[in-house]
Scaffold this active site. Structure first.
Site, PDB file in Angstrom:
ATOM      1  N   LYS A  65     -16.159   1.248  14.339  1.00  0.00           N
ATOM      2  CA  LYS A  65     -15.006   0.255  14.233  1.00  0.00           C
ATOM      3  C   LYS A  65     -14.956  -0.515  15.377  1.00  0.00           C
ATOM      4  O   LYS A  65     -15.047  -0.066  16.489  1.00  0.00           O
ATOM      5  CB  LYS A  65     -13.731   0.784  13.664  1.00  0.00           C
ATOM      6  CG  LYS A  65     -12.834  -0.044  13.034  1.00  0.00           C
ATOM      7  CD  LYS A  65     -13.025   0.095  11.470  1.00  0.00           C
ATOM      8  CE  LYS A  65     -12.404  -0.983  10.983  1.00  0.00           C
ATOM      9  NZ  LYS A  65     -12.402  -1.013   9.331  1.00  0.00           N
ATOM     10  N   ASP A  87     -12.827  -6.979   8.442  1.00  0.00           N
ATOM     11  CA  ASP A  87     -11.589  -6.102   8.192  1.00  0.00           C
ATOM     12  C   ASP A  87     -10.450  -7.021   8.327  1.00  0.00           C
ATOM     13  O   ASP A  87     -10.664  -8.381   8.011  1.00  0.00           O
ATOM     14  CB  ASP A  87     -11.496  -5.001   9.150  1.00  0.00           C
ATOM     15  CG  ASP A  87     -10.368  -3.947   8.852  1.00  0.00           C
ATOM     16  OD1 ASP A  87     -10.689  -3.222   8.119  1.00  0.00           O
ATOM     17  OD2 ASP A  87      -9.378  -3.787   9.601  1.00  0.00           O
TER      18      ASP A  87
HETATM   19  P1  NDP Z   1      -7.096  -9.327   5.165  1.00  0.00           P
HETATM   20  O1  NDP Z   1      -6.878  -9.734   6.587  1.00  0.00           O
HETATM   21  O2  NDP Z   1      -8.039 -10.017   4.160  1.00  0.00           O
HETATM   22  O3  NDP Z   1      -5.724  -9.252   4.336  1.00  0.00           O
HETATM   23  C1  NDP Z   1      -4.555  -8.207   4.756  1.00  0.00           C
HETATM   24  C2  NDP Z   1      -3.553  -8.253   4.173  1.00  0.00           C
HETATM   25  O4  NDP Z   1      -2.514  -7.569   4.932  1.00  0.00           O
HETATM   26  C3  NDP Z   1      -2.642  -9.677   4.139  1.00  0.00           C
HETATM   27  O5  NDP Z   1      -1.925  -9.923   3.242  1.00  0.00           O
HETATM   28  C4  NDP Z   1      -1.704  -9.361   5.412  1.00  0.00           C
HETATM   29  O6  NDP Z   1      -0.617 -10.303   5.776  1.00  0.00           O
HETATM   30  C5  NDP Z   1      -1.237  -8.215   5.410  1.00  0.00           C
HETATM   31  N1  NDP Z   1      -0.947  -7.362   6.485  1.00  0.00           N
HETATM   32  C6  NDP Z   1      -1.853  -7.107   7.818  1.00  0.00           C
HETATM   33  N2  NDP Z   1      -1.088  -6.860   8.655  1.00  0.00           N
HETATM   34  C7  NDP Z   1       0.252  -6.281   7.992  1.00  0.00           C
HETATM   35  C8  NDP Z   1       1.641  -5.743   8.622  1.00  0.00           C
HETATM   36  N3  NDP Z   1       1.478  -5.166   9.730  1.00  0.00           N
HETATM   37  N4  NDP Z   1       2.228  -5.647   7.635  1.00  0.00           N
HETATM   38  C9  NDP Z   1       2.410  -6.176   6.542  1.00  0.00           C
HETATM   39  N5  NDP Z   1       1.320  -6.482   5.833  1.00  0.00           N
HETATM   40  C10 NDP Z   1       0.180  -6.788   6.809  1.00  0.00           C
HETATM   41  O7  NDP Z   1      -7.461  -7.794   5.205  1.00  0.00           O
HETATM   42  P2  NDP Z   1      -8.346  -6.746   4.078  1.00  0.00           P
HETATM   43  O8  NDP Z   1      -7.862  -7.159   2.943  1.00  0.00           O
HETATM   44  O9  NDP Z   1      -9.666  -6.909   4.473  1.00  0.00           O
HETATM   45  O10 NDP Z   1      -7.864  -5.312   4.519  1.00  0.00           O
HETATM   46  C11 NDP Z   1      -6.691  -4.908   4.123  1.00  0.00           C
HETATM   47  C12 NDP Z   1      -6.647  -3.518   4.388  1.00  0.00           C
HETATM   48  O11 NDP Z   1      -7.971  -2.788   3.797  1.00  0.00           O
HETATM   49  C13 NDP Z   1      -6.785  -2.899   5.745  1.00  0.00           C
HETATM   50  O12 NDP Z   1      -6.312  -1.522   6.058  1.00  0.00           O
HETATM   51  C14 NDP Z   1      -8.383  -2.531   6.037  1.00  0.00           C
HETATM   52  O13 NDP Z   1      -8.589  -1.684   7.004  1.00  0.00           O
HETATM   53  C15 NDP Z   1      -8.727  -2.080   4.850  1.00  0.00           C
HETATM   54  N6  NDP Z   1     -10.012  -2.049   4.246  1.00  0.00           N
HETATM   55  C16 NDP Z   1     -10.670  -3.313   4.002  1.00  0.00           C
HETATM   56  C17 NDP Z   1     -12.096  -3.441   3.717  1.00  0.00           C
HETATM   57  C18 NDP Z   1     -12.670  -4.571   3.466  1.00  0.00           C
HETATM   58  O14 NDP Z   1     -13.958  -4.526   2.992  1.00  0.00           O
HETATM   59  N7  NDP Z   1     -12.303  -5.749   3.781  1.00  0.00           N
HETATM   60  C19 NDP Z   1     -12.783  -2.116   3.383  1.00  0.00           C
HETATM   61  C20 NDP Z   1     -12.145  -0.854   3.509  1.00  0.00           C
HETATM   62  C21 NDP Z   1     -10.647  -1.124   3.904  1.00  0.00           C
HETATM   63  P3  NDP Z   1      -0.609 -11.687   6.499  1.00  0.00           P
HETATM   64  O15 NDP Z   1      -1.502 -12.649   5.612  1.00  0.00           O
HETATM   65  O16 NDP Z   1       0.626 -11.853   6.508  1.00  0.00           O
HETATM   66  O17 NDP Z   1      -1.230 -11.195   7.779  1.00  0.00           O
END
Ligand code: NDP
Length: 444
Positions: A126, A166
């Protein structure tokens, strides 16, 4: 927790001071793996878990870049190459101001078990940076990505380490980093996944984590002759994972009533249908706006906090780590929730997980339920190596099959009389494959 688990976690905590998230992830795994090792002689006296909690390599580097005002900025870049026993390091890059070594070590450690569960030959890693992409211009994002890749390119490669996206790293960032890698190395290879579809990407990769999470939940529900049809679903986040979890849950006949971002959540009792989801995708992926704008557009509620106060049958936490605590878990269950499937990594706090398990809620840990993303990255690597492109249907059916197999592995190691402990099942199934490979390869 038994004394030897406590002692093990204490040693890790002393060696990794202040790394709260990493210790949390290690403890969750140790609670299942230490008793498993105690019952299986094959895995004893080889320091397997002790070796697994030590990353093979950690890279930390300076990332200087120039913003649109001509001012110099500096961020910190990281790549944690955790374990390569079963394949090249594989795992995403996160760009978020909260990024630090503890968060990337927890994510890298989880990734080792997750990648093992997919059955594909991928080790775990990571990386990322404390760079905040919010409110930056495309030009600033490109400058940052190019500087980040200038250093990272020295350490990665299609047979060494293959990063992906991510939080804060989507198609745009992957594009800029791939372009820079190609320029530096004069080489067009599958060094990153999540690439654009006309330059080496795989169909269904953007959808894979969200879809895979819903497929996993569907498998859990089927064990109890249940399905998504007619269910009310609450999802946190509104990024990549949340968007496609929403799409698939709706397609399977559920009504998704909530999404969120870091400022709060929207509650739309009428349901977020495909038209409204299109609006969310444009808002978050193109306009890069706030979820509160949805509430204005569709005349519904926006509130600060997390959406777990809303009554639902199924909860899909898809935002970030430790976003669902014991209070939230108790509220969800008292409101009738029967299934919680993690789209994010470690979104549920340890006491909340314990509560769900004691209440016999269908609870899927992210290392199993969100493995569809990295699995499809693995499929992207295969297509790159073979220089072929599979159709949407082919990739989707492989994804479904992989999620079904992960579910079966969790059942195999997690079934306890009438209850399936998916946390235990995922930890042990993930551990066995990596541990066997480490035993075969000697003390390295
Ligand atoms: P994105 O950046 O596309 O979206 C993240 C989302 O989570 C946004 O809505 C963001 O809000 C919100 N968010 C981020 N930080 C916080 C916080 N501290 N408190 C509340 N809301 C928060 O990321 P992904 O959708 O790709 O990833 C989401 C999760 O899924 C993560 O944990 C990631 O590690 C996990 N994941 C992702 C994969 C992938 O293929 N993308 C694979 C496996 C796991 P805002 O817009 O306000 O920042």
């Amino acid at each position: 927790m038994t004394q030897n688990i406590k002692d093990f976690v204490k040693k890790v905590a002393i060696k990794n001071p202040g790394e709260v998230e990493f210790i949390q992830a290690v403890q969750e795994v140790a609670e299942n793996i230490i008793p498993f090792i105690d019952k299986n002689e094959k895995y004893q006296n080889k320091m397997l878990l002790e070796r697994m909690v030590e990353p093979e390599r950690v890279l930390i580097f300076r990332v200087p870049w120039v913003d649109d005002r001509g001012e110099t900025n500096v961020n910190r870049g990281y790549r944690v190459e955790f374990n390569s026993a079963i394949g090249p390091y594989k795992g995403g890059l996160r760009f978020h101001p909260s990024v630090n070594l503890s968060i990337l070590k927890f994510l890298g450690f989880e990734q080792v078990f997750k990648n093992s569960l997919t059955t594909l030959p991928m080790g775990g890693g990571k990386g990322g940076s404390d760079f905040n992409p919010k409110a930056k211009s495309d030009n600033e994002i490109m400058n940052f990505c190019q500087s980040f890749m200038l250093e990272l390119s020295k350490h990665i490669g299609p047979n060494t380490d293959v990063p992906a996206g991510d939080i804060g790293v989507g198609a745009r960032e992957i594009g800029y980093m791939f372009g820079q890698y190609k320029r530096i190395r004069n080489e067009f290879t599958g060094v990153l996944t999540g690439k654009g579809i006309n330059w080496g990407g795989s169909l269904i990769r953007p959808e894979a984590t969200g879809y895979g999470n819903v497929y996993f939940a569907q498998n859990m529900l089927e064990v109890h002759q249940e399905s998504f049809s007619g269910k009310t679903v609450v999802i946190s986040g509104s990024g990549n994972v949340a968007q496609y979890a929403c799409e698939k849950a709706t397609e399977l006949g559920a009504k998704v009533v909530a999404l969120s971002d870091s400022s709060g959540y929207i509650y739309d009792p009428a349901g977020i249908d495909s038209q409204k989801l299109k609006y969310v995708m444009h808002l978050k992926n193109v306009k890069r706006g706030r979820i509160s704008e949805y509430a204005k557009e569709y005349n519904c509620v926006f509130k600060k906090g997390t959406p777990w106060v809303i009554a639902c049958d199924i909860a899909l936490p898809c935002a970030t780590q430790n976003e669902l605590n014991l209070d939230d878990a108790q509220t969800l269950v008292s409101n009738g929730c029967i299934c919680v499937s993690e789209g994010a990594n470690m979104p549920t706090t340890p006491d909340a997980i314990e509560f769900f398990i004691n209440e016999k809620i269908l609870f899927a840990p992210g290392k199993a339920s969100n493995a569809g993303g990295v699995a499809t990255s693995g499929l992207e690597m295969s297509q790159n190596s073979l220089r072929i492109n599979w159709t949407r249907e082919e990739v989707d059916s492989k994804l479904k099959e992989i999620m079904k197999n992960i579910h079966s592995s969790c059942v195999r190691y997690g079934k306890d009389k009438d209850f399936i402990n998916y946390v235990k099942g995922a930890n042990i199934a993930g551990f066995v494959k990596v541990a066997d490979a480490m035993l075969d390869q000697g003390i390295v």
